[in-house]
Design an enzyme around this catalytic site. Structure first.
Site, PDB file in Angstrom:
ATOM      1  N   LYS A  76       3.506   1.007 -25.673  1.00  0.00           N
ATOM      2  CA  LYS A  76       2.819  -0.267 -25.381  1.00  0.00           C
ATOM      3  C   LYS A  76       3.745  -1.184 -24.592  1.00  0.00           C
ATOM      4  O   LYS A  76       4.929  -1.280 -24.916  1.00  0.00           O
ATOM      5  CB  LYS A  76       2.412  -0.920 -26.706  1.00  0.00           C
ATOM      6  CG  LYS A  76       1.217  -1.833 -26.603  1.00  0.00           C
ATOM      7  CD  LYS A  76       0.780  -2.262 -27.984  1.00  0.00           C
ATOM      8  CE  LYS A  76      -0.455  -3.134 -27.973  1.00  0.00           C
ATOM      9  NZ  LYS A  76      -1.671  -2.453 -27.558  1.00  0.00           N
ATOM     10  N   SER A  80       1.778  -6.529 -23.521  1.00  0.00           N
ATOM     11  CA  SER A  80       0.676  -6.196 -24.410  1.00  0.00           C
ATOM     12  C   SER A  80       1.081  -6.425 -25.879  1.00  0.00           C
ATOM     13  O   SER A  80       0.272  -6.885 -26.692  1.00  0.00           O
ATOM     14  CB  SER A  80       0.323  -4.741 -24.135  1.00  0.00           C
ATOM     15  OG  SER A  80      -0.818  -4.365 -24.714  1.00  0.00           O
ATOM     16  N   LYS A  84      -0.701  -9.189 -28.370  1.00  0.00           N
ATOM     17  CA  LYS A  84      -1.274  -8.783 -29.659  1.00  0.00           C
ATOM     18  C   LYS A  84      -0.676  -9.608 -30.801  1.00  0.00           C
ATOM     19  O   LYS A  84      -1.388  -9.992 -31.727  1.00  0.00           O
ATOM     20  CB  LYS A  84      -1.053  -7.290 -29.883  1.00  0.00           C
ATOM     21  CG  LYS A  84      -1.939  -6.716 -30.956  1.00  0.00           C
ATOM     22  CD  LYS A  84      -2.132  -5.239 -30.785  1.00  0.00           C
ATOM     23  CE  LYS A  84      -3.165  -4.700 -31.738  1.00  0.00           C
ATOM     24  NZ  LYS A  84      -3.451  -3.304 -31.549  1.00  0.00           N
ATOM     25  N   LYS A 143     -18.217   1.547 -31.696  1.00  0.00           N
ATOM     26  CA  LYS A 143     -18.119   0.082 -31.643  1.00  0.00           C
ATOM     27  C   LYS A 143     -19.418  -0.469 -31.040  1.00  0.00           C
ATOM     28  O   LYS A 143     -20.128   0.273 -30.346  1.00  0.00           O
ATOM     29  CB  LYS A 143     -16.932  -0.319 -30.776  1.00  0.00           C
ATOM     30  CG  LYS A 143     -15.590  -0.092 -31.461  1.00  0.00           C
ATOM     31  CD  LYS A 143     -14.489  -0.872 -30.758  1.00  0.00           C
ATOM     32  CE  LYS A 143     -13.258  -0.921 -31.629  1.00  0.00           C
ATOM     33  NZ  LYS A 143     -12.183  -1.733 -31.046  1.00  0.00           N
ATOM     34  N   GLU A 170      -0.135   5.748 -33.051  1.00  0.00           N
ATOM     35  CA  GLU A 170      -1.600   5.802 -33.015  1.00  0.00           C
ATOM     36  C   GLU A 170      -2.036   7.005 -32.194  1.00  0.00           C
ATOM     37  O   GLU A 170      -1.643   7.143 -31.039  1.00  0.00           O
ATOM     38  CB  GLU A 170      -2.197   4.535 -32.388  1.00  0.00           C
ATOM     39  CG  GLU A 170      -3.724   4.570 -32.390  1.00  0.00           C
ATOM     40  CD  GLU A 170      -4.373   3.396 -31.666  1.00  0.00           C
ATOM     41  OE1 GLU A 170      -4.912   2.514 -32.338  1.00  0.00           O
ATOM     42  OE2 GLU A 170      -4.305   3.365 -30.416  1.00  0.00           O
ATOM     43  N   ALA A 182     -14.565   5.272 -21.498  1.00  0.00           N
ATOM     44  CA  ALA A 182     -13.582   4.251 -21.908  1.00  0.00           C
ATOM     45  C   ALA A 182     -12.759   3.768 -20.713  1.00  0.00           C
ATOM     46  O   ALA A 182     -12.472   2.575 -20.589  1.00  0.00           O
ATOM     47  CB  ALA A 182     -12.664   4.810 -22.999  1.00  0.00           C
ATOM     48  N   HIS A 186     -12.967  -0.029 -19.422  1.00  0.00           N
ATOM     49  CA  HIS A 186     -11.724  -0.804 -19.411  1.00  0.00           C
ATOM     50  C   HIS A 186     -11.549  -1.496 -18.047  1.00  0.00           C
ATOM     51  O   HIS A 186     -11.240  -2.677 -17.980  1.00  0.00           O
ATOM     52  CB  HIS A 186     -10.546   0.138 -19.688  1.00  0.00           C
ATOM     53  CG  HIS A 186      -9.238  -0.557 -19.816  1.00  0.00           C
ATOM     54  ND1 HIS A 186      -8.876  -1.256 -20.938  1.00  0.00           N
ATOM     55  CD2 HIS A 186      -8.209  -0.675 -18.946  1.00  0.00           C
ATOM     56  CE1 HIS A 186      -7.679  -1.760 -20.767  1.00  0.00           C
ATOM     57  NE2 HIS A 186      -7.244  -1.432 -19.561  1.00  0.00           N
TER      58      HIS A 186
HETATM   59  P1  0O2 Z   1      -3.947  -0.395 -24.906  1.00  0.00           P
HETATM   60  O1  0O2 Z   1      -3.844  -0.714 -23.468  1.00  0.00           O
HETATM   61  O2  0O2 Z   1      -4.558   0.955 -25.141  1.00  0.00           O
HETATM   62  O3  0O2 Z   1      -2.696  -0.614 -25.672  1.00  0.00           O
HETATM   63  P2  0O2 Z   1      -5.697  -3.192 -34.789  1.00  0.00           P
HETATM   64  O4  0O2 Z   1      -4.715  -2.357 -33.968  1.00  0.00           O
HETATM   65  O5  0O2 Z   1      -6.330  -2.421 -35.895  1.00  0.00           O
HETATM   66  O6  0O2 Z   1      -5.123  -4.483 -35.190  1.00  0.00           O
HETATM   67  P3  0O2 Z   1      -7.362  -2.987 -32.524  1.00  0.00           P
HETATM   68  O7  0O2 Z   1      -6.292  -3.053 -31.493  1.00  0.00           O
HETATM   69  O8  0O2 Z   1      -8.677  -3.644 -32.141  1.00  0.00           O
HETATM   70  O9  0O2 Z   1      -6.890  -3.617 -33.858  1.00  0.00           O
HETATM   71  O10 0O2 Z   1      -7.588  -1.465 -32.917  1.00  0.00           O
HETATM   72  P4  0O2 Z   1      -8.658  -0.446 -32.399  1.00  0.00           P
HETATM   73  O11 0O2 Z   1     -10.026  -0.980 -32.465  1.00  0.00           O
HETATM   74  O12 0O2 Z   1      -8.396   0.798 -33.189  1.00  0.00           O
HETATM   75  O13 0O2 Z   1      -8.318  -0.220 -30.841  1.00  0.00           O
HETATM   76  C1  0O2 Z   1      -7.071   0.164 -30.403  1.00  0.00           C
HETATM   77  C2  0O2 Z   1      -7.142   0.827 -29.041  1.00  0.00           C
HETATM   78  O14 0O2 Z   1      -8.356   1.581 -28.890  1.00  0.00           O
HETATM   79  C3  0O2 Z   1      -7.160  -0.118 -27.846  1.00  0.00           C
HETATM   80  O15 0O2 Z   1      -5.844  -0.458 -27.543  1.00  0.00           O
HETATM   81  C4  0O2 Z   1      -7.802   0.745 -26.765  1.00  0.00           C
HETATM   82  O16 0O2 Z   1      -6.873   1.714 -26.256  1.00  0.00           O
HETATM   83  C5  0O2 Z   1      -8.841   1.492 -27.552  1.00  0.00           C
HETATM   84  N1  0O2 Z   1     -10.106   0.732 -27.613  1.00  0.00           N
HETATM   85  C6  0O2 Z   1     -10.625   0.120 -28.692  1.00  0.00           C
HETATM   86  N2  0O2 Z   1     -11.796  -0.450 -28.402  1.00  0.00           N
HETATM   87  C7  0O2 Z   1     -12.044  -0.186 -27.104  1.00  0.00           C
HETATM   88  C8  0O2 Z   1     -13.127  -0.504 -26.219  1.00  0.00           C
HETATM   89  O17 0O2 Z   1     -14.096  -1.158 -26.571  1.00  0.00           O
HETATM   90  N3  0O2 Z   1     -13.025  -0.052 -24.931  1.00  0.00           N
HETATM   91  C9  0O2 Z   1     -11.964   0.685 -24.489  1.00  0.00           C
HETATM   92  N4  0O2 Z   1     -11.961   1.086 -23.215  1.00  0.00           N
HETATM   93  N5  0O2 Z   1     -10.909   0.990 -25.290  1.00  0.00           N
HETATM   94  C10 0O2 Z   1     -10.951   0.567 -26.583  1.00  0.00           C
HETATM   95  P5  0O2 Z   1      -5.479  -1.837 -26.852  1.00  0.00           P
HETATM   96  O18 0O2 Z   1      -4.364  -2.444 -27.622  1.00  0.00           O
HETATM   97  O19 0O2 Z   1      -6.698  -2.687 -26.662  1.00  0.00           O
HETATM   98  O20 0O2 Z   1      -5.006  -1.463 -25.419  1.00  0.00           O
END
Ligand code: 0O2
Length: 237
Positions: A76, A80, A84, A143, A170, A182, A186
């Protein structure tokens, strides 16, 4: 473009022009600890990636079947992580980051078929050095926007020169269709300054695409099951 190491070196030298010795030492300490922690997360990524590579290799040998299409990993970014921590109203310290964020080390496993996702998740979780911290099944429970993937937060040991450390990572497991959706969602989500009705319409259309992609996954799985039941070979080569 300068890399992170070069950027921290430059920053350190700029600060050295006006900061006192104690502050510089404190900064040096923070930089060293940050590098150490990030290196541990990189090691965790390597460990988890290797586990999936081994599973893929063994399945291709024993069942003539490669369940994994691609493996992608990312650490990460500092921006980012910062966003967070702000969003969660937490202090931007290494201790708080390590304790509260579970997705600094991220490994994404892309499969051709939904069944392979669950099979690989089970194989990973059966390994006696892996601890499951949290499982979020956005395939069975997508979701509201249509996002689907299986997320596993796991703890994995890394073995350093003189110590063993448990690191969180993760793992996101998804099909090619889930990955396609996805990635595009995004990209489109970050288009700024659009009129409200376009944003709303886009959300509806993306949600419809998510339903269609889920339908496609289900059909592909059915086709594979039917071929397997008929005694055919469905190895993905
Ligand atoms: P990046 O760029 O991948 O790092 P939590 O971690 O439990 O406090 P969070 O972050 O909402 O809460 O967890 P969740 O829902 O498990 O989602 C984590 C990651 O899943 C996200 O990381 C995305 O990679 C992916 N993701 C979740 N929801 C979506 C969505 O609606 N659309 C897309 N395209 N990806 C999703 P990050 O940190 O957002 O980003």
């Amino acid at each position: 473009m300068t890399d992170t190491k070069e950027a921290s070196r430059l920053l350190y030298h700029r600060l050295a022009e006006f900061a006192d010795n104690d502050s510089l030492q404190a900064l040096q300490q923070i930089l060293t600890s940050t590098k150490d922690l990030m290196s541990c997360y990189r090691c965790a990524i390597m460990e988890v990636e290797t586990k999936f590579r081994v599973l893929n290799e063994r399945f291709s040998l024993v069942h003539d079947h490669n369940p994994i299409d691609t493996i992608q990993s990312r650490l990460k970014s500092p921006e980012s992580i910062h966003q967070k921590m702000l969003r969660k109203n937490l202090p931007f310290t290494l201790e708080a980051i390590e304790k509260n964020l579970s997705d600094i080390a991220g490994i994404r496993i892309v499969c051709s078929f939904v069944d392979d996702i669950y099979m690989l998740a089970d194989c990973l979780l059966q390994q006696d050095d892996i601890t499951l911290i949290e499982r979020k099944d956005y395939i069975k429970n997508p979701k509201p926007n249509g996002y689907r993937s299986l997320h596993l937060i796991v703890e994995v040991p890394i073995f350093l020169q003189n110590e063993k450390r448990l690191m969180k990572a993760e793992v996101q497991l998804r099909t090619i269709a889930m990955e396609f959706w996805a990635n595009l969602e995004h990209q489109l989500r970050y288009k700024k300054d659009l009129p409200a009705e376009i944003v709303e319409k886009t959300a509806e259309r993306l949600s419809e695409c998510a339903r269609q992609s889920a339908g496609l996954d289900a059909k592909m799985q059915e086709i594979r099951d039917a071929i397997e039941q008929a005694g055919g070979d469905t190895a993905v080569r």
